[in-house]
Motif scaffolding. Structure first.
Motif, mmCIF file in Angstrom:
data_model
loop_
_atom_site.group_PDB
_atom_site.id
_atom_site.type_symbol
_atom_site.label_atom_id
_atom_site.label_comp_id
_atom_site.label_asym_id
_atom_site.label_seq_id
_atom_site.Cartn_x
_atom_site.Cartn_y
_atom_site.Cartn_z
ATOM 1 N N LYS A 152 -10.583 6.030 5.690
ATOM 2 C CA LYS A 152 -10.622 6.468 4.298
ATOM 3 C C LYS A 152 -11.428 5.425 3.540
ATOM 4 N N THR A 161 -4.712 9.817 -2.294
ATOM 5 C CA THR A 161 -4.517 8.832 -3.355
ATOM 6 C C THR A 161 -3.735 7.662 -2.776
ATOM 7 N N VAL A 162 -4.277 6.461 -2.978
ATOM 8 C CA VAL A 162 -3.676 5.254 -2.417
ATOM 9 C C VAL A 162 -3.502 4.226 -3.540
ATOM 10 N N THR A 163 -2.321 3.606 -3.580
ATOM 11 C CA THR A 163 -2.039 2.551 -4.545
ATOM 12 C C THR A 163 -1.971 1.222 -3.810
ATOM 13 N N ILE A 181 0.868 -1.170 0.000
ATOM 14 C CA ILE A 181 0.000 0.000 0.000
ATOM 15 C C ILE A 181 0.909 1.225 0.000
ATOM 16 N N ARG A 182 0.736 2.083 -1.012
ATOM 17 C CA ARG A 182 1.536 3.293 -1.103
ATOM 18 C C ARG A 182 0.623 4.501 -0.943
ATOM 19 N N ILE A 183 0.961 5.354 0.023
ATOM 20 C CA ILE A 183 0.227 6.592 0.293
ATOM 21 C C ILE A 183 1.261 7.711 0.262
ATOM 22 N N VAL A 225 -2.091 9.359 5.707
ATOM 23 C CA VAL A 225 -3.411 9.585 5.085
ATOM 24 C C VAL A 225 -3.854 11.027 5.256
ATOM 25 N N THR A 274 -4.918 2.242 -8.290
ATOM 26 C CA THR A 274 -4.675 3.497 -7.597
ATOM 27 C C THR A 274 -6.010 4.211 -7.525
#
Length: 160
Positions: free
Chosen positions: A88, A154-156, A50-52, A148, A77
């Motif tokens: 979120k 935007t989260v991948t 998870i990339r934030i 967050v 994404t």
């Protein structure tokens, strides 16, 4: 004979109530993510990245139909909106299979589905009366709330 309709009504209600309580389904409640039934984390579960922003997290996914449907959509994404100062969310355009239950307590890092199409990433812990289908949880939540931030983010999500 005057009491016959009352007795008949009582028997019908008793029978109806008994049948309404009968179920052949076994529901597994996921209260501890470290046990080994099919709704819980085990050592063969998939890892999710998870990339934030510039922050990266790893989550351990459960082994269930919901997770299989979720993984089929990866990588993705999405823009996740803020809700209640503790989570979120992102709404999928299509429904996913669910097996919702009430976890009683939400933990920071829980990744769940609300209803049949709302992906929820929790960044605060709190008690809940709502039901969710668990996908998994972030292994180390240090820095999650800061990552967050307030508002949409935007989260991948991608498999490791």
């Amino acid at each position: 004979m005057k009491n016959y309709p009352i007795i008949l009504f009582g028997l019908v209600m008793l029978l109806t109530g008994s049948l309404a309580c009968k179920t052949d389904d076994v529901t597994i409640t996921d209260t501890n993510m470290e046990t080994n039934d099919s709704n819980h984390i085990d050592t063969t579960s998939s890892q999710l990245k998870i990339r934030i922003g510039s922050k990266k997290f790893t989550a351990t996914l459960l082994n269930n139909a919901m997770v299989a449907a979720f993984k089929a959509r990866l990588p993705m994404t999405v823009s996740m909106s803020e809700l209640n100062g503790n989570e979120k969310l992102y709404r999928f355009p299509n429904n996913l299979p669910t097996s919702a239950s009430n976890p009683r307590n939400i933990n920071s890092g829980d990744l769940m589905i609300y209803g049949s199409n709302t992906l929820v990433l929790f960044y605060q812990s709190f008690p809940t009366s709502y039901s969710y289908t668990k996908l998994g949880r972030i292994d180390d939540t240090a820095g999650l709330a800061a990552a967050v931030g307030p508002g949409s983010v935007t989260v991948t999500f991608e498999l490791e």
